[in-house]
Design a protein around this motif. Structure first.
Motif, mmCIF file in Angstrom:
data_model
loop_
_atom_site.group_PDB
_atom_site.id
_atom_site.type_symbol
_atom_site.label_atom_id
_atom_site.label_comp_id
_atom_site.label_asym_id
_atom_site.label_seq_id
_atom_site.Cartn_x
_atom_site.Cartn_y
_atom_site.Cartn_z
ATOM 1 N N ASN A 1 0.748 -1.266 -0.081
ATOM 2 C CA ASN A 1 0.139 -0.162 0.250
ATOM 3 C C ASN A 1 0.988 1.192 -0.281
ATOM 4 O O ASN A 1 0.337 2.181 -0.350
ATOM 5 N N VAL A 2 2.050 1.579 0.191
ATOM 6 C CA VAL A 2 2.573 2.091 0.304
ATOM 7 C C VAL A 2 3.674 3.221 -0.839
ATOM 8 O O VAL A 2 3.836 3.842 -1.385
ATOM 9 N N ILE A 3 3.942 1.518 -2.094
ATOM 10 C CA ILE A 3 4.056 1.679 -2.932
ATOM 11 C C ILE A 3 2.921 2.207 -3.915
ATOM 12 O O ILE A 3 3.426 3.039 -4.940
ATOM 13 N N GLN A 4 1.831 1.773 -4.031
ATOM 14 C CA GLN A 4 0.961 2.538 -4.587
ATOM 15 C C GLN A 4 0.737 3.917 -3.909
ATOM 16 O O GLN A 4 0.184 4.817 -4.940
ATOM 17 N N PHE A 5 0.623 4.097 -3.184
ATOM 18 C CA PHE A 5 -0.038 5.424 -2.316
ATOM 19 C C PHE A 5 0.847 6.349 -2.744
ATOM 20 O O PHE A 5 0.956 7.628 -3.500
ATOM 21 N N VAL A 6 2.984 5.719 -2.781
ATOM 22 C CA VAL A 6 3.703 6.510 -3.651
ATOM 23 C C VAL A 6 3.857 7.082 -4.577
ATOM 24 O O VAL A 6 3.842 8.147 -5.415
ATOM 25 N N VAL A 7 3.465 5.604 -5.832
ATOM 26 C CA VAL A 7 3.057 6.195 -6.686
ATOM 27 C C VAL A 7 2.105 7.245 -7.945
ATOM 28 O O VAL A 7 1.860 7.862 -7.967
ATOM 29 N N GLY A 8 1.162 6.559 -7.118
ATOM 30 C CA GLY A 8 -0.087 7.371 -7.345
ATOM 31 C C GLY A 8 0.012 8.703 -6.214
ATOM 32 O O GLY A 8 -0.893 9.943 -7.208
ATOM 33 N N SER A 9 -0.141 8.614 -5.489
ATOM 34 C CA SER A 9 -0.043 10.139 -5.171
ATOM 35 C C SER A 9 0.845 11.002 -4.866
ATOM 36 O O SER A 9 0.752 12.596 -4.355
ATOM 37 N N TYR A 10 2.233 10.787 -5.123
ATOM 38 C CA TYR A 10 3.481 11.366 -4.916
ATOM 39 C C TYR A 10 4.001 11.856 -6.609
ATOM 40 O O TYR A 10 4.469 12.777 -7.318
ATOM 41 N N LEU A 11 4.152 10.687 -7.027
ATOM 42 C CA LEU A 11 4.836 10.808 -8.437
ATOM 43 C C LEU A 11 3.534 10.815 -9.668
ATOM 44 O O LEU A 11 4.856 11.646 -10.177
ATOM 45 N N GLU A 12 2.723 10.877 -10.099
ATOM 46 C CA GLU A 12 2.021 10.504 -10.393
ATOM 47 C C GLU A 12 1.224 12.076 -10.959
ATOM 48 O O GLU A 12 1.418 12.759 -11.811
ATOM 49 N N PRO A 13 1.075 12.883 -10.022
ATOM 50 C CA PRO A 13 0.394 14.178 -9.718
ATOM 51 C C PRO A 13 1.892 15.194 -10.405
ATOM 52 O O PRO A 13 1.561 15.898 -11.288
ATOM 53 N N ARG A 14 3.246 14.790 -10.279
ATOM 54 C CA ARG A 14 4.102 15.193 -10.579
ATOM 55 C C ARG A 14 4.352 15.360 -12.002
ATOM 56 O O ARG A 14 5.096 15.990 -12.733
ATOM 57 N N PHE A 15 3.806 14.417 -12.684
ATOM 58 C CA PHE A 15 4.015 14.017 -13.980
ATOM 59 C C PHE A 15 2.930 14.265 -14.589
ATOM 60 O O PHE A 15 3.308 14.972 -16.128
ATOM 61 N N VAL A 16 1.257 14.310 -14.020
ATOM 62 C CA VAL A 16 0.833 14.909 -14.762
ATOM 63 C C VAL A 16 -0.119 16.407 -14.623
ATOM 64 O O VAL A 16 -0.121 17.211 -15.788
ATOM 65 N N GLY A 17 1.013 17.229 -13.736
ATOM 66 C CA GLY A 17 0.548 17.795 -13.526
ATOM 67 C C GLY A 17 -0.949 18.310 -13.419
ATOM 68 O O GLY A 17 -1.803 17.863 -13.130
ATOM 69 N N ASN A 18 -0.843 19.951 -13.690
ATOM 70 C CA ASN A 18 -3.160 20.077 -13.595
ATOM 71 C C ASN A 18 -3.836 20.078 -14.900
ATOM 72 O O ASN A 18 -5.206 19.470 -14.925
ATOM 73 N N ALA A 19 -3.263 19.005 -15.769
ATOM 74 C CA ALA A 19 -3.435 19.083 -17.518
ATOM 75 C C ALA A 19 -4.787 18.127 -17.072
ATOM 76 O O ALA A 19 -5.333 17.664 -17.716
ATOM 77 N N LEU A 20 -4.676 16.412 -16.597
ATOM 78 C CA LEU A 20 -5.909 15.991 -16.527
ATOM 79 C C LEU A 20 -6.149 15.979 -14.539
ATOM 80 O O LEU A 20 -6.423 14.809 -14.741
ATOM 81 N N SER A 21 -5.896 17.055 -14.083
ATOM 82 C CA SER A 21 -6.446 17.131 -12.610
ATOM 83 C C SER A 21 -7.671 16.625 -12.762
ATOM 84 O O SER A 21 -9.048 17.506 -12.992
ATOM 85 N N ILE A 22 -8.683 15.728 -11.605
ATOM 86 C CA ILE A 22 -9.634 15.823 -11.763
ATOM 87 C C ILE A 22 -10.186 15.388 -10.349
ATOM 88 O O ILE A 22 -8.939 14.779 -9.689
ATOM 89 N N SER A 23 -11.369 15.286 -9.590
ATOM 90 C CA SER A 23 -11.813 15.336 -7.723
ATOM 91 C C SER A 23 -11.336 13.723 -7.764
ATOM 92 O O SER A 23 -12.391 12.627 -8.620
ATOM 93 N N PRO A 24 -10.824 13.651 -6.904
ATOM 94 C CA PRO A 24 -10.395 12.316 -7.166
ATOM 95 C C PRO A 24 -12.000 11.431 -6.254
ATOM 96 O O PRO A 24 -12.214 9.958 -6.933
ATOM 97 N N PHE A 25 -12.879 12.407 -6.372
ATOM 98 C CA PHE A 25 -14.263 11.641 -5.874
ATOM 99 C C PHE A 25 -14.932 11.156 -7.433
ATOM 100 O O PHE A 25 -15.540 10.150 -7.556
ATOM 101 N N ILE A 26 -14.276 12.039 -8.261
ATOM 102 C CA ILE A 26 -15.286 11.879 -9.548
ATOM 103 C C ILE A 26 -14.428 10.759 -10.144
ATOM 104 O O ILE A 26 -14.725 9.459 -10.967
ATOM 105 N N VAL A 27 -13.219 10.985 -9.916
ATOM 106 C CA VAL A 27 -12.099 9.191 -10.662
ATOM 107 C C VAL A 27 -12.648 8.224 -9.660
ATOM 108 O O VAL A 27 -13.052 7.000 -10.295
ATOM 109 N N LEU A 28 -13.232 8.295 -8.052
ATOM 110 C CA LEU A 28 -13.825 6.592 -7.508
ATOM 111 C C LEU A 28 -15.169 6.592 -8.176
ATOM 112 O O LEU A 28 -15.642 5.600 -8.240
ATOM 113 N N PHE A 29 -16.012 7.638 -8.235
ATOM 114 C CA PHE A 29 -17.398 6.987 -8.573
ATOM 115 C C PHE A 29 -17.833 7.168 -10.249
ATOM 116 O O PHE A 29 -18.460 6.046 -10.395
#
Length: 351
Positions: free
Chosen positions: A275-303
């Protein structure tokens, strides 16, 4: 002179519009659910076309259109088949390992049953109630049926992709010369931006999935968990499905760790580290690669993941977030729907 509407009339008008909107959404969802066999392959095909079109456009500059189309289709099919074979290889390896280790698993099951019965839980009764030969046969039949339906689904998708790639240029020309309002411009600009975002989404998702798979493989190897490469492949594949995929990719190795190490403590360590691996990649690395271009509310993603999974099953889980990206991008193009993109999409366009 026309009389100005009273506050009560304005309120009733807004309420009527809201009711009509909700009714339209419900009917649309019902239609998508009922006609899954029609709309799911079409949505998947549009997604594939958005990803594959740049390759065909580049090939068309130096090759005849039909040859460029053939090469694009062959490349697309090879990528999909390779991905499916990779998953099948990992799953079959894990299945064979479990079968070869059946004797030790039976011993573990017996000791667990004795311990549970000593605490008033009759595991044998629960097993006989919920598991039987007939149930296993039905499960095998369901899996076989699902594989057949998946094959049919992919054939339909590839037919749509083939026909769609043939008509991309014509569709763009028609939208450029659209003379009935601004719908043509909305679809042309929105479709182009959607395709760019979807390609970036898949590029980043593939990169993050590869990093996740490598990290899971490295951790499983260091922890002494058998089938480390296979668990890395499973983590890589499931990471394409937000939230649900990473959760499943951590649960399976954890259950496997229980059977291999005979220790709940080691299982907890495996679950926590994955879970630490998933959290670091999904919540730390991925936003730095994506930036704001694909920023979507996590609630909307889960829904989106749960909603489209409910409508279309596994294909919906995979394509749910791209559908949301497409909807929000199209909403950005029209003043009357821009508030939807502002509310659920990119919160900071200046970033």
């Amino acid at each position: 002179m026309t009389a100005e509407p009273t506050p009560s009339q304005s309120h009733e008008s807004r309420a009527l519009v809201a009711m009509v909107g909700i009714g339209t959404i419900v009917l649309t969802a019902w239609a998508l659910y009922t006609a899954e066999a029609v709309f799911a392959p079409l949505a998947f095909a549009l997604f594939v076309i958005a990803i594959a079109w740049p390759l065909q456009r580049r090939l068309q500059t130096s090759l005849p259109n039909l040859l460029a189309l053939a090469l694009t289709m062959i490349t697309t099919i090879l990528v999909v088949v390779a991905f499916a074979m990779l998953i099948a290889w990992a799953a079959s390896r894990i299945g064979r390992f479990i079968v070869s280790d059946a004797a030790r698993l039976q011993e573990l099951y017996t000791s667990m049953a004795v311990w549970l019965e000593g605490h008033g839980i009759a595991l044998a009764g629960l097993w006989s109630e919920h598991f039987s030969v007939n149930r296993l046969l039905r499960l095998v039949q369901q899996i076989s049926s699902r594989l057949n339906s998946t094959t049919t689904f992919m054939i339909i998708v590839f037919i749509y992709v083939l026909l769609g790639l043939l008509e991309v240029d014509d569709a763009q020309q028609k939208l450029r010369t659209w003379r009935h309002g601004i719908l043509g411009r909305v679809l042309l600009v929105g479709g182009t931006e959607t395709a760019v975002k979807l390609r970036r989404y898949m590029l980043v998702r593939t990169l993050m999935s590869a990093i996740t798979g490598v990290l899971v493989w490295a951790f499983a190897s260091l922890a002494g968990l058998p089938l480390a490469i296979e668990w890395g492949v499973i983590a890589f594949a499931l990471n394409f499905i937000p939230f649900i995929g990473p959760f499943i990719a951590t649960v399976f190795p954890t259950i496997f760790a229980v059977t291999q190490f005979d220790s709940w403590q080691m299982a907890v360590i495996v679950f926590a580290c994955l879970n630490v691996i998933q959290f670091v990649v999904g919540s730390y690395l991925e936003p730095r690669f994506v930036g704001n271009a694909l920023s979507i509310s996590p609630f909307i993603v889960l829904f989106a993941v749960f909603f489209w999974t409910f409508l279309w099953g596994f294909p919906g889980a995979f394509i749910g977030v791209p559908i949301v990206i497409a909807i929000l991008t199209l909403c950005e193009q029209h003043p009357s729907s821009q508030w939807i993109a502002d509310l659920f999409g990119n919160p900071d366009k200046s970033g």
